[in-house]
Motif scaffolding. Structure first.
Motif, PDB file in Angstrom:
ATOM      1  N   ASP A 103      41.413  55.466  33.826  1.00 32.37           N
ATOM      2  CA  ASP A 103      40.837  54.260  33.229  1.00 32.37           C
ATOM      3  C   ASP A 103      41.937  53.238  32.943  1.00 32.37           C
ATOM      4  OD1 ASP A 103      38.774  52.640  32.239  1.00 32.37           O
ATOM      5  OD2 ASP A 103      39.057  53.396  30.191  1.00 32.37           O
ATOM      6  N   LEU A 104      43.029  53.712  32.357  1.00 32.66           N
ATOM      7  CA  LEU A 104      44.168  52.810  32.090  1.00 32.66           C
ATOM      8  C   LEU A 104      44.744  52.242  33.386  1.00 32.66           C
ATOM      9  CD1 LEU A 104      46.050  54.713  29.248  1.00 32.66           C
ATOM     10  CD2 LEU A 104      44.900  52.513  29.066  1.00 32.66           C
ATOM     11  N   GLY A 105      44.845  53.080  34.393  1.00 36.59           N
ATOM     12  CA  GLY A 105      45.350  52.631  35.690  1.00 36.59           C
ATOM     13  C   GLY A 105      44.467  51.556  36.300  1.00 36.59           C
ATOM     14  N   GLU A 106      43.147  51.758  36.230  1.00 37.55           N
ATOM     15  CA  GLU A 106      42.212  50.764  36.767  1.00 37.55           C
ATOM     16  C   GLU A 106      42.324  49.449  36.011  1.00 37.55           C
ATOM     17  OE1 GLU A 106      38.240  52.316  36.757  1.00 37.55           O
ATOM     18  OE2 GLU A 106      38.729  53.913  38.168  1.00 37.55           O
ATOM     19  N   LYS A 107      42.439  49.526  34.695  1.00 35.46           N
ATOM     20  CA  LYS A 107      42.558  48.311  33.879  1.00 35.46           C
ATOM     21  C   LYS A 107      43.865  47.583  34.182  1.00 35.46           C
ATOM     22  CE  LYS A 107      39.538  49.820  30.131  1.00 35.46           C
ATOM     23  NZ  LYS A 107      38.364  49.385  30.819  1.00 35.46           N
ATOM     24  N   ALA A 108      44.943  48.331  34.359  1.00 40.05           N
ATOM     25  CA  ALA A 108      46.229  47.710  34.682  1.00 40.05           C
ATOM     26  C   ALA A 108      46.162  47.028  36.050  1.00 40.05           C
ATOM     27  CB  ALA A 108      47.341  48.760  34.672  1.00 40.05           C
ATOM     28  N   LEU A 109      45.555  47.686  37.023  1.00 42.86           N
ATOM     29  CA  LEU A 109      45.425  47.076  38.353  1.00 42.86           C
ATOM     30  C   LEU A 109      44.523  45.842  38.314  1.00 42.86           C
ATOM     31  CD1 LEU A 109      45.199  50.183  40.711  1.00 42.86           C
ATOM     32  CD2 LEU A 109      47.069  48.545  40.500  1.00 42.86           C
ATOM     33  N   ALA A 110      43.479  45.879  37.514  1.00 41.20           N
ATOM     34  CA  ALA A 110      42.604  44.708  37.384  1.00 41.20           C
ATOM     35  C   ALA A 110      43.387  43.536  36.793  1.00 41.20           C
ATOM     36  CB  ALA A 110      41.394  45.036  36.510  1.00 41.20           C
ATOM     37  N   GLY A 111      44.236  43.809  35.819  1.00 38.06           N
ATOM     38  CA  GLY A 111      45.063  42.756  35.233  1.00 38.06           C
ATOM     39  C   GLY A 111      46.059  42.190  36.235  1.00 38.06           C
ATOM     40  N   VAL A 112      46.675  43.055  37.005  1.00 37.70           N
ATOM     41  CA  VAL A 112      47.622  42.613  38.036  1.00 37.70           C
ATOM     42  C   VAL A 112      46.882  41.779  39.091  1.00 37.70           C
ATOM     43  CG1 VAL A 112      49.099  43.424  39.925  1.00 37.70           C
ATOM     44  CG2 VAL A 112      49.258  44.488  37.668  1.00 37.70           C
ATOM     45  N   GLU A 113      45.675  42.210  39.426  1.00 34.21           N
ATOM     46  CA  GLU A 113      44.875  41.472  40.405  1.00 34.21           C
ATOM     47  C   GLU A 113      44.537  40.066  39.890  1.00 34.21           C
ATOM     48  OE1 GLU A 113      40.913  42.260  43.155  1.00 34.21           O
ATOM     49  OE2 GLU A 113      41.069  43.263  41.216  1.00 34.21           O
ATOM     50  N   LYS A 114      44.154  39.969  38.622  1.00 31.38           N
ATOM     51  CA  LYS A 114      43.855  38.654  38.030  1.00 31.38           C
ATOM     52  C   LYS A 114      45.092  37.767  38.038  1.00 31.38           C
ATOM     53  CE  LYS A 114      40.209  40.131  34.863  1.00 31.38           C
ATOM     54  NZ  LYS A 114      39.860  40.337  33.444  1.00 31.38           N
ATOM     55  N   LEU A 115      46.227  38.343  37.707  1.00 31.82           N
ATOM     56  CA  LEU A 115      47.478  37.588  37.701  1.00 31.82           C
ATOM     57  C   LEU A 115      47.854  37.134  39.113  1.00 31.82           C
ATOM     58  CD1 LEU A 115      49.439  36.679  35.538  1.00 31.82           C
ATOM     59  CD2 LEU A 115      50.765  38.738  35.943  1.00 31.82           C
ATOM     60  N   ALA A 116      47.666  38.003  40.089  1.00 33.97           N
ATOM     61  CA  ALA A 116      47.961  37.645  41.479  1.00 33.97           C
ATOM     62  C   ALA A 116      47.032  36.525  41.954  1.00 33.97           C
ATOM     63  CB  ALA A 116      47.825  38.865  42.382  1.00 33.97           C
ATOM     64  N   GLU A 117      45.743  36.597  41.593  1.00 40.40           N
ATOM     65  CA  GLU A 117      44.797  35.544  41.961  1.00 40.40           C
ATOM     66  C   GLU A 117      45.206  34.209  41.333  1.00 40.40           C
ATOM     67  OE1 GLU A 117      40.851  36.766  40.828  1.00 40.40           O
ATOM     68  OE2 GLU A 117      40.877  38.478  42.192  1.00 40.40           O
TER      69      GLU A 117
END
Length: 182
Positions: free
Chosen positions: A20-34
C-alpha cells in the motif's frame, strides 16, 4: 505469547501495508512527473512564442515592453508550481501518516492484549508491578497522541505560512513597475 496464526496474520498485514505504501509513493511520483512534464511543455511553448515575438521587435522600447510582459507573470507561475509540488507532497505525507497512525494503533492494541493475557497468568502479588506497566503504557499512549496532535498543528501552521508567503510573492510580482527616465 503469540500463536502461529497471529504471527502469520501480522505478517500478512505488514506485507499489505508495505505494498500500500509502495503504491501511494508511486502515485505521488507519477503526479510529480505529470506536473513536471506539463510544466516543461508549457515552458517550451511559451519560449517559442517569446522567441518568435522577439524576432518581430522593431525598436528597443518594444523589446523592453516584451521582456516586461514575459517577466511579470513569472513569479506567479513559479508560485503556482511550488504550490502544486507542495500539495502533492502534503497529500503523500498525510497518507503515510494515516497508515503509520493505523499501524501504531494496531501495535498498541496488540501490546495491550498481550499484557492482558500476561496479567491473567501472573502469579499472586504481582498486581503492583502490573499496574505500573499498565500505567506506563497508558502514559506512553497519551504522550504519543499529544505528539501527533502537535505535529498536525505544526503542519497546519507551516501550510498557512507557505500559502501566505506564496500569496505575498504573487502579489509582489503583480505590483506596478515604474521605470525611471534616463
Amino acid at each position: 505469547m503469540m500463536t502461529f496464526d497471529q504471527i502469520v496474520s501480522m505478517q500478512k498485514k505488514n506485507v499489505a501495508t508495505a505494498f500500500d505504501l509502495g503504491e501511494k509513493a508511486l502515485a505521488g511520483v507519477e503526479k510529480l512527473a505529470e506536473l513536471n512534464l506539463q510544466t516543461a511543455k508549457t515552458l517550451m511553448a511559451e519560449s517559442a512564442e517569446h522567441a518568435q515575438a522577439m524576432l518581430n521587435v522593431k525598436d528597443m522600447q518594444d523589446l523592453v515592453a516584451l521582456q516586461n510582459a514575459m517577466l511579470q507573470p513569472l513569479g506567479e507561475k513559479v508560485a503556482a508550481y511550488s504550490r502544486h509540488v507542495y500539495d502533492i507532497a502534503s497529500q503523500m505525507s498525510a497518507e503515510f501518516a494515516k497508515i503509520a497512525e493505523g499501524q501504531a494503533a494496531e501495535a498498541h492494541k496488540q501490546f495491550v492484549s498481550a499484557l492482558d493475557n500476561a496479567v491473567k497468568n501472573a502469579p499472586q502479588g504481582t498486581e503492583p508491578a502490573i499496574a505500573a506497566v499498565k500505567n506506563a503504557v497508558s502514559t506512553a499512549a497519551a504522550a504519543m497522541e499529544s505528539v501527533q496532535k502537535a505535529v498536525k498543528q505544526a503542519t497546519e501552521l507551516a501550510e498557512a505560512n507557505l500559502k501566505a508567503v506564496a500569496n505575498t510573492a504573487v502579489n509582489a510580482t503583480k505590483a506596478p513597475r515604474t521605470t525611471k527616465a534616463a
